[in-house]
Scaffold this motif. Structure first.
Motif, PDB file in Angstrom:
ATOM      1  N   VAL A 199       0.817  -1.211   0.000  1.00 51.07           N
ATOM      2  CA  VAL A 199       0.000   0.000   0.000  1.00 51.07           C
ATOM      3  C   VAL A 199       0.853   1.265   0.000  1.00 51.07           C
ATOM      4  CG1 VAL A 199      -1.694   1.332   1.339  1.00 51.07           C
ATOM      5  CG2 VAL A 199      -1.916  -1.149   1.164  1.00 51.07           C
ATOM      6  N   PHE A 212      -5.517   8.694  -0.039  1.00 48.98           N
ATOM      7  CA  PHE A 212      -6.131   7.383  -0.256  1.00 48.98           C
ATOM      8  C   PHE A 212      -5.288   6.287   0.379  1.00 48.98           C
ATOM      9  CE2 PHE A 212      -6.687   3.459  -2.657  1.00 48.98           C
ATOM     10  CZ  PHE A 212      -8.074   3.299  -2.624  1.00 48.98           C
ATOM     11  N   ARG A 244      -5.249   6.647   4.293  1.00 47.72           N
ATOM     12  CA  ARG A 244      -6.515   6.199   4.872  1.00 47.72           C
ATOM     13  C   ARG A 244      -6.612   4.675   4.882  1.00 47.72           C
ATOM     14  NH1 ARG A 244     -10.846   9.314   6.140  1.00 47.72           N
ATOM     15  NH2 ARG A 244     -10.855  11.495   5.470  1.00 47.72           N
ATOM     16  N   GLU A 245      -6.194   4.051   3.778  1.00 44.33           N
ATOM     17  CA  GLU A 245      -6.241   2.591   3.710  1.00 44.33           C
ATOM     18  C   GLU A 245      -5.335   1.978   4.770  1.00 44.33           C
ATOM     19  OE1 GLU A 245      -5.545  -1.112   0.574  1.00 44.33           O
ATOM     20  OE2 GLU A 245      -5.395   0.960  -0.129  1.00 44.33           O
ATOM     21  N   SER A 251      -6.897   2.224   8.187  1.00 43.33           N
ATOM     22  CA  SER A 251      -7.945   1.215   8.344  1.00 43.33           C
ATOM     23  C   SER A 251      -7.349  -0.161   8.617  1.00 43.33           C
ATOM     24  CB  SER A 251      -8.816   1.170   7.084  1.00 43.33           C
ATOM     25  OG  SER A 251      -9.802   0.166   7.186  1.00 43.33           O
ATOM     26  N   LEU A 252      -6.283  -0.511   7.924  1.00 43.90           N
ATOM     27  CA  LEU A 252      -5.648  -1.818   8.103  1.00 43.90           C
ATOM     28  C   LEU A 252      -5.084  -1.988   9.515  1.00 43.90           C
ATOM     29  CD1 LEU A 252      -3.758  -2.128   4.694  1.00 43.90           C
ATOM     30  CD2 LEU A 252      -5.692  -3.526   5.453  1.00 43.90           C
TER      31      LEU A 252
END
Length: 369
Positions: free
Chosen positions: A198, A210, A213-214, A217-218
């Motif tokens: 990522v 983006f 944020r990912e 979340s992970l």
């Protein structure tokens, strides 16, 4: 048939309401992690190994108590109270347990790293008795993306700066930090750090919302810090940006830079210490009377309710939270808090709850995401 359906719905609603009430009452008053001090090095010599070990345990407990005192309080408050250190006998009485690692022994020497757990009630009682304001509430966890710039290029996913954040040494701070790579996916030789595909150094430094944020979340966080370390003239300097994704819009803020001549572990410690001092200054309360506020707590699911519970019951400014009424979509609470209302708003925001005054509703608490 309709009558049965209504009865079933009513029973389900009553059951859910009971679950919500029990869940609230079961929540702890505050996190206990801040009363644990890890990574305390001890190295003592004596006539025998046993005597050296006993001396190491004593010195380790005293050093851990000093670290805890500095973690929970501000320097000016310690000076004003005339308490710059905790007496050895008091420190030992506060200890609830300890663990050791990396033990090495010889005929007259004992070396180890200690983790010391302190009894929260004893610590609170001592600090209150000395009239020292203290903070025991943790801010939201922050995921660190540690970038290194060297010879004109930037790197990630390895090296001393990356490893400095993987130790978990800063999870008990008032401003807890976790390192990129602290979570893995897969097993054995196939295990890889979460987010490996990522983020890269260039993506992190560009502030790609983006990707960040990912990654947040992970790792189950709402705050991500991209911290870049640069070496030069025997000094390592760190600077960067903290991204807060707890609301619909990302909020970016620069944090105070840090420097070290003693390596990356010391640099990481200074970054955490700077953040921790700032957090204490935001939420510490010196004197003043407690205030009461009636709050409507609104939520769409049990998950949101539990998130709001953790925010409210874990806030250091809140001394009591009485549940006056509860339904499947909201609750009414009477909160007793210390400090200014603005301080309470800031602390709850850090803990993932948005507290604001709304026309026709009064004070309302919602989750920030």
């Amino acid at each position: 048939m309709t009558h049965l359906t209504h009865r079933t719905q009513a029973a389900a609603a009553a059951l859910l309401t009971a679950i919500l009430c029990v869940a609230f009452l079961a929540m702890p008053a505050s996190a206990q992690d801040v009363f644990t001090v890890t990574g305390v090095p001890v190295d003592e010599r004596a006539g025998t190994t046993t005597e050296a070990q006993a001396a190491a345990f004593r010195s380790g407990q005293i050093a851990a108590a000093q670290a805890l005192l500095e973690r929970l309080t501000l320097p000016e408050d310690r000076i004003n109270a005339g308490v710059t250190s905790i007496p050895a006998d008091v420190a030992q009485e506060m200890v609830a347990g300890l663990q050791v690692a990396d033990e090495r022994r010889s005929a007259n020497r004992y070396i180890a790293n200690m983790t010391v757990n302190f009894d929260a009630r004893s610590v609170r009682s001592y600090l209150r008795g000395q009239n020292i304001p203290f903070v025991e509430s943790q801010a939201a966890r922050t995921l660190v993306i540690p970038v290194v710039e060297r010879d004109g290029s930037a790197g990630l996913w390895g090296g001393s700066w990356y490893e400095a954040w993987l130790s978990g040494a800063h999870a008990n701070a008032l401003t807890p930090f976790i390192g990129l790579g602290s979570r893995m996916t897969g097993e054995g030789d196939d295990a890889v750090p979460v987010g490996r595909n990522v983020i890269s150094a260039s993506v992190a430094q560009s502030g790609d919302e983006f990707a960040l944020r990912e990654l947040a979340s992970l790792y189950g966080v709402t705050r991500v810090a991209v911290i870049t370390a640069r070496e030069g003239e025997g000094i390592i300097r760190a600077s960067g940006t903290v991204y807060d994704f707890s609301g619909p819009d990302a909020v970016a803020s620069e944090f105070e830079s840090a420097a070290s001549q003693s390596g990356y572990n010391e640099l990481a410690r200074r970054v955490v210490q700077t953040a921790q001092e700032g957090w204490k200054r935001e939420v510490v309360v010196r004197g003043g009377e407690a205030s009461e506020i009636t709050v409507s707590v609104l939520y769409d699911s049990i998950g949101q309710w539990r998130s709001l519970q953790r925010a409210i019951t874990g806030a250091s400014l809140i001394s009591n939270a009485r549940l006056d009424a509860v339904t499947t979509t909201g609750a009414v609470m009477t909160i007793t808090h210390r400090g200014e209302r603005a301080q309470l708003v800031r602390e709850l925001a850090q803990r993932g709850a948005r507290l604001e005054e709304e026309r026709g509703l009064g004070w309302v608490a919602r989750t920030r995401n």
